[in-house]
Design a protein around this motif. Structure first.
Motif, short mmCIF file in Angstrom:
data_model
loop_
_atom_site.label_atom_id
_atom_site.label_comp_id
_atom_site.label_asym_id
_atom_site.label_seq_id
_atom_site.Cartn_x
_atom_site.Cartn_y
_atom_site.Cartn_z
N SER A 317 0.86 -1.19 0.00
CA SER A 317 0.00 0.00 0.00
C SER A 317 0.89 1.24 0.00
O SER A 317 1.68 1.44 0.93
CB SER A 317 -0.92 0.00 1.23
N ILE A 318 0.79 2.05 -1.05
CA ILE A 318 1.59 3.26 -1.17
C ILE A 318 0.77 4.46 -0.71
O ILE A 318 -0.39 4.62 -1.11
CB ILE A 318 2.06 3.48 -2.62
N GLU A 319 1.35 5.29 0.12
CA GLU A 319 0.66 6.43 0.74
C GLU A 319 -0.03 7.32 -0.29
O GLU A 319 0.51 7.64 -1.34
CB GLU A 319 1.65 7.27 1.54
N ASN A 320 -1.30 7.68 0.03
CA ASN A 320 -2.09 8.62 -0.77
C ASN A 320 -2.33 8.17 -2.21
O ASN A 320 -2.50 8.99 -3.11
CB ASN A 320 -1.42 10.01 -0.78
N THR A 321 -2.31 6.86 -2.43
CA THR A 321 -2.60 6.33 -3.78
C THR A 321 -3.47 5.09 -3.64
O THR A 321 -3.58 4.50 -2.57
CB THR A 321 -1.31 5.94 -4.54
N ASP A 322 -4.10 4.70 -4.76
CA ASP A 322 -4.84 3.44 -4.80
C ASP A 322 -4.10 2.44 -5.69
O ASP A 322 -4.71 1.56 -6.31
CB ASP A 322 -6.26 3.67 -5.31
N LEU A 323 -2.78 2.56 -5.72
CA LEU A 323 -1.95 1.71 -6.57
C LEU A 323 -2.06 0.23 -6.18
O LEU A 323 -2.06 -0.11 -4.99
CB LEU A 323 -0.48 2.13 -6.47
N LYS A 324 -2.12 -0.62 -7.18
CA LYS A 324 -2.02 -2.05 -6.99
C LYS A 324 -0.74 -2.51 -7.72
O LYS A 324 -0.70 -2.54 -8.94
CB LYS A 324 -3.25 -2.78 -7.55
N ILE A 325 0.27 -2.82 -6.94
CA ILE A 325 1.57 -3.17 -7.51
C ILE A 325 1.67 -4.67 -7.72
O ILE A 325 1.38 -5.46 -6.81
CB ILE A 325 2.72 -2.70 -6.60
N THR A 326 2.08 -5.07 -8.91
CA THR A 326 2.33 -6.49 -9.20
C THR A 326 3.68 -6.63 -9.89
O THR A 326 4.21 -5.67 -10.45
CB THR A 326 1.24 -7.11 -10.08
N VAL A 327 4.23 -7.84 -9.86
CA VAL A 327 5.48 -8.12 -10.55
C VAL A 327 5.35 -9.40 -11.34
O VAL A 327 4.56 -10.30 -11.00
CB VAL A 327 6.67 -8.25 -9.56
N SER A 328 6.14 -9.49 -12.40
CA SER A 328 6.29 -10.72 -13.16
C SER A 328 7.69 -11.26 -12.87
O SER A 328 8.64 -10.50 -12.74
CB SER A 328 6.13 -10.46 -14.66
N ILE A 329 7.79 -12.62 -12.76
CA ILE A 329 9.05 -13.22 -12.31
C ILE A 329 9.44 -14.38 -13.22
O ILE A 329 8.60 -15.23 -13.56
CB ILE A 329 8.94 -13.74 -10.86
N GLY A 330 10.71 -14.40 -13.60
CA GLY A 330 11.28 -15.55 -14.28
C GLY A 330 12.12 -16.34 -13.30
O GLY A 330 12.91 -15.76 -12.56
N CYS A 331 11.93 -17.67 -13.26
CA CYS A 331 12.60 -18.52 -12.26
C CYS A 331 13.27 -19.69 -12.97
O CYS A 331 12.62 -20.43 -13.71
CB CYS A 331 11.57 -19.02 -11.25
N THR A 332 14.57 -19.87 -12.74
CA THR A 332 15.27 -20.98 -13.37
C THR A 332 16.43 -21.46 -12.50
O THR A 332 16.83 -20.77 -11.56
CB THR A 332 15.79 -20.57 -14.77
N GLU A 333 16.94 -22.64 -12.84
CA GLU A 333 18.01 -23.27 -12.07
C GLU A 333 19.30 -23.30 -12.88
O GLU A 333 19.28 -23.46 -14.11
CB GLU A 333 17.58 -24.70 -11.69
N TYR A 334 20.42 -23.16 -12.22
CA TYR A 334 21.72 -23.09 -12.88
C TYR A 334 22.13 -24.45 -13.47
O TYR A 334 21.94 -25.50 -12.85
CB TYR A 334 22.77 -22.62 -11.88
N LYS A 335 22.72 -24.40 -14.68
CA LYS A 335 23.28 -25.58 -15.31
C LYS A 335 24.80 -25.54 -15.15
O LYS A 335 25.41 -24.51 -15.42
CB LYS A 335 22.93 -25.60 -16.80
N LYS A 336 25.37 -26.62 -14.71
CA LYS A 336 26.80 -26.64 -14.42
C LYS A 336 27.62 -26.17 -15.61
O LYS A 336 27.35 -26.52 -16.75
CB LYS A 336 27.24 -28.05 -14.01
N LYS A 337 28.63 -25.33 -15.31
CA LYS A 337 29.57 -24.76 -16.28
C LYS A 337 28.92 -23.69 -17.17
O LYS A 337 29.57 -23.15 -18.08
CB LYS A 337 30.19 -25.84 -17.17
N GLU A 338 27.67 -23.35 -16.92
CA GLU A 338 26.99 -22.32 -17.70
C GLU A 338 27.56 -20.95 -17.35
O GLU A 338 27.90 -20.68 -16.20
CB GLU A 338 25.49 -22.36 -17.40
N SER A 339 27.62 -20.06 -18.32
CA SER A 339 28.10 -18.70 -18.05
C SER A 339 27.02 -17.89 -17.33
O SER A 339 25.82 -18.22 -17.41
CB SER A 339 28.48 -17.99 -19.36
N LEU A 340 27.45 -16.84 -16.66
CA LEU A 340 26.49 -15.97 -15.96
C LEU A 340 25.52 -15.33 -16.95
O LEU A 340 24.31 -15.27 -16.68
CB LEU A 340 27.24 -14.89 -15.19
N ASP A 341 26.02 -14.87 -18.09
CA ASP A 341 25.15 -14.22 -19.07
C ASP A 341 24.08 -15.18 -19.59
O ASP A 341 22.92 -14.79 -19.77
CB ASP A 341 25.98 -13.69 -20.24
N SER A 342 24.46 -16.43 -19.82
CA SER A 342 23.50 -17.42 -20.28
C SER A 342 22.44 -17.69 -19.21
O SER A 342 21.25 -17.81 -19.51
CB SER A 342 24.23 -18.72 -20.64
#
Length: 365
Positions: A317-342
């Motif tokens: 709840s944000i002061e003096n507003t009727d904002l409804k905040i939502t987020v979208s999320i990507g979730c994944t697991e690391y593959k061994k030897k994978e680069s950070l960028d990948s």
């Protein structure tokens, strides 16, 4: 070790400084100029000493410079007093920087035949550290009727002159001004060296933290993430990644202004910090984008956390507003030897999939 140049400078100051050392809250001791490894029994005893117990935040909430009572050095350096300064990093106690000064240094500056009256250097408990008169170790100064005092370092140390005749106070100041200033100068130099060490840590902290949320910034996140992935590869640890983006954040700024936008980002940062462990890495990765790298967490446990975070954000709840905040999320697991960028790119694709599917959801793969 970055402490070595600082310690070398202090030890080479030619003022009978006997020991310089850093005692870490993580139970290790660095003693200049050696790299000696200390036994467990020795370290246990060290953490009971006054230089540590009086300096730690629980006994020193003001994080002030501490001066110990005089004591007989167990290593044969004679009577010493220790200047100790707590080292903090982002309000976290890291350890104590300590400098041992020999009693001979203090007394030699005062034992002059031309000094008039009695001069004492005392600590905050009024115990005598040095004097031009003979005194017993740790004896308390009894002041006379005519006393002149000079406070040093906010009453941590006081220079006290005692005499019955007021005119002799002026004489003592004239005849010993050089010795007094030299002593103050030495203590000031030590204080400044400690201050520079703290300042260096603050600059390093500013370079690594996002100014609005105090989370890791993008540059620091990439550096620390590579370290975490190196450990994951070596020990076959599960590591997962959450990439979050605030839904329709441009509309928030356009409708309510950047002040409300900043408040929204701060509130989300608090939720991320509250729901993460000390071993996790959290960063503000972009304007309205956050990245969390979870150590020792597989995809399923990361998804559970992501959903908890997403639901909690939807209740903001944000002061003096009727904002409804939502987020979208990507979730994944690391593959061994994978680069950070990948690794990050895969999470980013899942984030955009969550956006395409209607937002306010977590997509895992």
């Amino acid at each position: 070790m970055y402490l070595k140049p600082l310690f070398k400078t202090i030890l080479n100051s030619k003022h009978n400084i006997q020991w310089v050392y850093y005692t870490s809250a993580k139970k290790f001791l660095y003693l200049a100029p050696t790299n000696k490894i200390f036994k467990k029994e020795f370290l246990t005893n060290i953490y009971k000493k006054e230089f540590w117990t009086e300096a730690i935040p629980s006994n020193n909430p003001g994080i002030e410079l501490i001066l110990t009572k005089l004591y007989d050095d167990a290593a044969g350096k004679g009577y010493l007093t220790t200047l100790s300064l707590p080292i903090m990093n982002n309000e976290k106690f890291m350890g104590v920087l300590s400098i041992d000064i020999g009693l001979k240094t203090l007394n030699s500056m005062m034992e002059k035949d031309d000094l008039v009256g009695s001069i004492y250097l005392v600590n905050q408990d009024n115990e005598i550290l040095a004097s031009n008169k003979e005194f017993e170790i740790n004896s308390v100064l009894k002041r006379g009727n005519s006393t002149f005092e000079l406070s040093i370092f906010d009453d941590t140390i006081k220079l006290v002159y005692i005499e019955n005749i007021e005119e002799k106070i002026i004489t003592i100041l004239k005849t010993s001004i050089f010795q007094i200033l030299l002593l103050i100068f030495i203590l000031f130099i030590i204080y400044m060296l400690c201050y520079l060490l703290i300042l260096n840590k603050k600059v390093e902290n500013l370079a690594n933290k996002d100014s609005l949320t105090s989370l890791l910034n993008r540059r620091a996140m990439r550096i620390e993430s590579k370290k975490l992935l190196s450990i994951a590869n070596r020990y076959n640890h599960f590591t997962s990644l959450l990439l979050l983006d605030i839904d329709f954040f441009k509309d928030v700024n356009d409708t309510y202004g950047h002040h409300i936008g900043d408040l929204t980002i701060k509130e989300i940062a608090k939720i991320l910090s509250r729901n993460s462990r000390e071993s996790d890495l959290i960063s503000r990765y972009g304007g309205e984008e956050f990245l969390i790298m979870l150590s020792n967490s597989n995809k399923e446990s990361a998804y559970t956390l992501a959903e908890r975070i997403r639901k909690e954000i939807s209740l903001i709840s944000i002061e003096n507003t009727d904002l409804k905040i939502t987020v979208s999320i990507g979730c994944t697991e690391y593959k061994k030897k994978e680069s950070l960028d990948s690794f990050i790119k895969r999470a980013d694709l899942l984030l955009y999939k969550a956006k395409d599917q209607g937002r306010n959801q977590t997509v895992k793969a």
